[in-house]
Design an enzyme around this catalytic site. Structure first.
Site, PDB file in Angstrom:
ATOM      1  N   CYS A  12      41.587  38.318  35.270  1.00  0.00           N
ATOM      2  CA  CYS A  12      42.844  38.790  35.408  1.00  0.00           C
ATOM      3  C   CYS A  12      43.685  37.905  36.109  1.00  0.00           C
ATOM      4  CB  CYS A  12      42.832  40.104  36.309  1.00  0.00           C
ATOM      5  SG  CYS A  12      43.783  41.391  35.797  1.00  0.00           S
TER       6      CYS A  12
ATOM      7  N   GLU B 117      49.499  37.463  29.548  1.00  0.00           N
ATOM      8  CA  GLU B 117      48.249  37.039  28.900  1.00  0.00           C
ATOM      9  C   GLU B 117      47.532  38.446  28.384  1.00  0.00           C
ATOM     10  OE1 GLU B 117      46.371  35.401  32.619  1.00  0.00           O
ATOM     11  OE2 GLU B 117      44.870  36.168  31.772  1.00  0.00           O
TER      12      GLU B 117
HETATM   13  N1  SAH Z   1      46.733  47.445  38.066  1.00  0.00           N
HETATM   14  C1  SAH Z   1      45.578  48.082  37.360  1.00  0.00           C
HETATM   15  C2  SAH Z   1      45.080  47.300  35.990  1.00  0.00           C
HETATM   16  C3  SAH Z   1      44.920  45.897  36.049  1.00  0.00           C
HETATM   17  S1  SAH Z   1      43.737  45.202  37.036  1.00  0.00           S
HETATM   18  C4  SAH Z   1      44.374  48.503  38.238  1.00  0.00           C
HETATM   19  O1  SAH Z   1      44.540  48.017  39.341  1.00  0.00           O
HETATM   20  O2  SAH Z   1      43.344  48.973  37.674  1.00  0.00           O
HETATM   21  C5  SAH Z   1      42.388  45.514  35.861  1.00  0.00           C
HETATM   22  C6  SAH Z   1      41.053  45.579  36.758  1.00  0.00           C
HETATM   23  O3  SAH Z   1      40.296  44.270  37.245  1.00  0.00           O
HETATM   24  C7  SAH Z   1      41.196  46.364  38.134  1.00  0.00           C
HETATM   25  O4  SAH Z   1      39.907  47.331  38.587  1.00  0.00           O
HETATM   26  C8  SAH Z   1      41.178  45.210  39.045  1.00  0.00           C
HETATM   27  O5  SAH Z   1      40.830  45.698  40.504  1.00  0.00           O
HETATM   28  C9  SAH Z   1      39.985  44.304  38.374  1.00  0.00           C
HETATM   29  N2  SAH Z   1      40.352  42.997  38.948  1.00  0.00           N
HETATM   30  C10 SAH Z   1      41.369  42.141  39.455  1.00  0.00           C
HETATM   31  N3  SAH Z   1      40.912  41.052  39.779  1.00  0.00           N
HETATM   32  C11 SAH Z   1      39.612  40.913  39.843  1.00  0.00           C
HETATM   33  C12 SAH Z   1      38.773  40.007  40.047  1.00  0.00           C
HETATM   34  N4  SAH Z   1      39.337  38.660  40.369  1.00  0.00           N
HETATM   35  N5  SAH Z   1      37.377  40.542  40.032  1.00  0.00           N
HETATM   36  C13 SAH Z   1      37.094  41.383  39.451  1.00  0.00           C
HETATM   37  N6  SAH Z   1      37.902  42.590  39.271  1.00  0.00           N
HETATM   38  C14 SAH Z   1      39.109  42.090  39.205  1.00  0.00           C
END
Ligand code: SAH
Length: 368
Positions: free
Chosen positions: A356, A115
């Site tokens: 995400c 996605e």
């Molecule tokens: N793996 C990388 C990039 C992908 S996630 C990382 O960890 O940064 C992108 C961002 O979205 C990250 O900061 C992650 O912690 C956050 N994220 C993922 N799921 C989330 C959720 N349910 N609520 C808020 N932030 C979330």
């Protein structure tokens, strides 16, 4: 070991076929212009053909060789034989009625789906791409990691997310964030190649200053990235104000001490002059107290950085909830008292599976 009768192993094929089995075809869209020029001249073509081909792929965003009308047909045939040409198929496109955000599900050649998101801002169109199919980092609040890692994406498969969206909307993409499914620094070489191709003046020429890579904090890789002479922004997913709390939310914290992660970010700033963004997902009752804010401010004390607060996007598999709005504001105020630059992330596309990995996950469950 005995060969299975009738099975196509390399050993029981004609030499020509054996090559086909043993050497996977080169992925043409992942080559730099320099590499492409070497390939094209080795095929007996003039170097300017490489430039034409590169422009078809990276500027005119051709989906197949047959669109490349100024290349001789025989040359296109040769290319088809020798190289793979990636192009995503559109599986689903959701448009938010709230803010025009668009979510895309794309199909890859091997049947996997990924996605991507398009966000429209006053400063331009920003695309959020996935860097892997699935993810192995295991962050507790994240939907992308629940099925584990399937595979890395190729540079071309990262580019194709941007290319497909620009083609479908007819609008220029000016900004890019690698914040979709996957841990970009866990797919380091492909990520770097992707960034170089995306910011190439013979391609879409997206300024490196408009590219942000978000990581859960792989320390060695952050240090390596600091030395690549790129002008991209590093975003660090922090989400906790102490090592213990971080472990409870992010398994990667068992591998790296928080101090070492912060030191690597300091190093990134020293080497590149680029201010690091710290992402902090606020989870109700878990990491949103005034003490958390104070510890966080002190931990980042003296560091030129930006803090991005993200009220956690609840996912079905976990019972994490967003803090009340006043708690979020109070957290921000506390950080600002310590002189920190803070913003609260605006929620985009809430009505279309905002968090995400949720869209892909929903699709896979349905498919099953
Ligand atoms: N793996 C990388 C990039 C992908 S996630 C990382 O960890 O940064 C992108 C961002 O979205 C990250 O900061 C992650 O912690 C956050 N994220 C993922 N799921 C989330 C959720 N349910 N609520 C808020 N932030 C979330």
């Amino acid at each position: 070991m005995q060969e299975q009768a009738g099975k196509e192993t390399a050993a029981n094929l004609e030499p020509e076929m054996r090559n086909a089995v043993m050497e996977p075809k080169t992925d043409i869209k992942s080559l730099t212009l320099e590499e492409l020029t070497a390939e094209v001249t080795a095929l007996g073509e003039k170097p300017f053909r490489a430039k034409q081909l590169y422009q078809w792929m990276h500027q005119k965003l051709a989906r197949e060789y047959d669109e490349m009308t100024n290349l001789p047909k025989a040359f296109r045939e040769k290319l088809r034989e020798k190289y793979t040409y990636t192009a995503h198929t559109l599986v689903e496109r959701l448009v938010s009625e709230v803010d025009g955000t668009e979510k895309y599900l794309f199909g890859l050649a091997d049947g996997n789906v990924i996605e991507s998101v398009l966000m429209r801002y006053h400063f331009g169109n920003s695309v959020c791409i996935s860097s892997q199919v699935g993810c192995r980092m295991g962050c507790r609040f994240c939907a992308s990691t629940i099925g584990g890692l399937t595979r890395n994406l190729l540079p071309s498969e990262m580019l194709d997310q941007v290319y497909a969206i620009q083609r479908l909307t007819g609008e220029r993409v000016s900004h890019l964030v690698v914040m979709g499914t996957g841990e970009p620094l866990d797919n380091y070489d492909n990520l770097l190649r992707f960034i170089r191709l995306l910011s190439d003046e013979n391609g879409l020429n997206i300024s490196q200053r408009n590219i942000t890579v978000s990581t859960c904090g792989l320390v060695e890789k952050i240090r390596e990235l600091a030395q690549e002479r790129l002008q991209i922004t590093l975003a660090l997913s922090l989400h906790a104000s102490s090592q213990e709390k971080r472990k409870a939310l992010m398994p990667v914290a068992y591998q790296y001490e928080l101090n070492d992660v912060i030191d690597a970010c300091r190093y990134y700033f020293e080497q590149t002059g680029r201010r690091v963004t710290f992402e902090y997902s606020l989870v109700g009752g878990v990491n949103d107290s005034q003490e958390d804010a104070e510890r966080l401010a002190k931990m980042l004390g003296g560091m030129s950085c930006h803090i991005n607060l993200i009220p956690v996007n609840p996912i079905r598999e976990r019972d994490y909830t967003q803090p009340d709005r006043q708690v979020v504001i109070a957290f921000k105020n506390k950080l600002e008292k310590y002189g920190k630059a803070v913003s609260i992330r605006r929620e985009m596309g809430r009505d279309i599976s905002g968090a995400c990995g949720q869209l892909r996950k929903g699709y896979m469950e349905q498919a099953r």
